[in-house]
Motif scaffolding. Structure first.
Motif, PDB file in Angstrom:
ATOM      1  N   UNK A  21       0.783  -0.764   0.142  1.00 25.50           N
ATOM      2  CA  UNK A  21       0.129   0.206  -0.221  1.00 25.50           C
ATOM      3  C   UNK A  21       1.021   1.380  -0.264  1.00 25.50           C
ATOM      4  N   UNK A  22       0.616   2.278  -1.037  1.00 25.39           N
ATOM      5  CA  UNK A  22       1.838   3.323  -0.492  1.00 25.39           C
ATOM      6  C   UNK A  22       1.057   4.550   0.265  1.00 25.39           C
ATOM      7  N   UNK A  23       2.214   5.034   0.950  1.00 24.13           N
ATOM      8  CA  UNK A  23       2.400   5.365   1.841  1.00 24.13           C
ATOM      9  C   UNK A  23       1.620   7.116   1.703  1.00 24.13           C
ATOM     10  N   UNK A  52       9.944   1.370  -6.203  1.00 26.23           N
ATOM     11  CA  UNK A  52      10.849   0.493  -5.304  1.00 26.23           C
ATOM     12  C   UNK A  52       9.159  -0.624  -5.130  1.00 26.23           C
ATOM     13  N   UNK A  53       8.052  -0.049  -5.084  1.00 25.81           N
ATOM     14  CA  UNK A  53       6.907  -0.672  -4.614  1.00 25.81           C
ATOM     15  C   UNK A  53       6.806  -1.481  -6.376  1.00 25.81           C
ATOM     16  N   UNK A  73      -3.486  -5.169  -7.337  1.00 28.20           N
ATOM     17  CA  UNK A  73      -3.758  -3.716  -7.604  1.00 28.20           C
ATOM     18  C   UNK A  73      -3.168  -2.482  -6.664  1.00 28.20           C
ATOM     19  N   UNK A  74      -2.734  -2.756  -5.932  1.00 27.00           N
ATOM     20  CA  UNK A  74      -2.509  -2.225  -4.193  1.00 27.00           C
ATOM     21  C   UNK A  74      -1.946  -0.498  -4.835  1.00 27.00           C
ATOM     22  N   UNK A  75      -1.042  -0.766  -5.881  1.00 32.76           N
ATOM     23  CA  UNK A  75      -0.752   0.748  -6.496  1.00 32.76           C
ATOM     24  C   UNK A  75      -1.882   1.343  -7.214  1.00 32.76           C
TER      25      UNK A  75
END
Length: 227
Positions: free
Chosen positions: A55-57, A72-73, A158-160
């Motif tokens: 999950x992107x912060x 990187x993610x 699909x988290x990003x």
């Protein structure tokens, strides 16, 4: 991986068009081994952990255009692809095995053999068919825990992506179709008298539809991973 075309969605595929992924010399019922059915509860927990990890912060770096952390993610997400796709491949192998059992024998199934087919299908569904969840999994679902392995896969892949990203929305829609096809297969397997050879055709046709939906779902997950 599957020998089916991921873009195939036609329910009219000839039954003879389903080549087994590996030769099965004995069509009699045999337990599907751990490598096919054993996507353990620990693996599902790892999927949940990956969802949190990827999950992107809400950091300022993303808003001002610094792409390093996000790149990187994305790289970590692609590296997790093999793990994320493993349950899909395992379910496909189970469905292929059941297909061969249903279509390769003209003799009547015993009650034990029929129950084994239902057990294998339950394993292939990965807790995504509510009617086939055990009491503990139902308890988890009722407390808000996501128990459907395939839904966890979409969440991870699909988290990003943005909530309304068309690739993510398409993957979620395809997942809904897959769960519907699994539910239909579950009904046929439990209600149809598949012990009799002449009554198995409906189950075979429904199983083919489920395999086609599973292929489409796999491609949608890959699309999310590459986005």
């Amino acid at each position: 991986m599957s020998s089916f075309s991921p873009s195939s969605s036609s329910p009219s595929i000839l039954l003879t068009s389903l080549p087994p992924k590996s030769p099965i010399s004995n069509p009699k019922i045999s337990p599907v081994r751990l490598r096919l059915t054993g996507i353990s509860r620990r693996s599902v927990a790892l999927l949940s952990f990956l969802a949190l990890l990827l999950q992107p912060a809400p950091a300022t770096a993303f808003s001002i255009g610094i792409s390093g952390p996000k790149d990187w993610l994305k790289d970590q997400k692609r590296k997790s692809a093999k793990f994320l796709l493993a349950p899909i491949d395992a379910s496909r192998e189970i469905l292929r095995s059941v297909y061969l059992l249903l279509s390769s024998s003209d003799s009547e199934f015993t009650k034990k053999e029929s129950e084994e087919i239902q057990r294998q299908l339950k394993s292939a569904f990965r807790d995504c068919v509510p009617q086939e969840r055990n009491s503990f999994v139902n308890f988890q679902a009722n407390t808000g825990v996501e128990v459907c392995t395939f839904r966890l896969i979409v969440k991870n892949a699909s988290s990003l992506l943005d909530k309304k990203d068309p690739i993510k929305l398409e993957a979620e829609a395809i997942l809904d179709d897959l769960i519907k096809s699994f539910s239909s297969l579950n009904v046929v397997a439990n209600e149809a008298n598949i012990k009799l050879a002449r009554n198995r055709q409906k189950a075979v046709d429904t199983l083919m539809d489920a395999l086609s939906s599973l292929d489409k779902f796999e491609q949608s997950v890959k699309d999310c991973l590459e986005a």
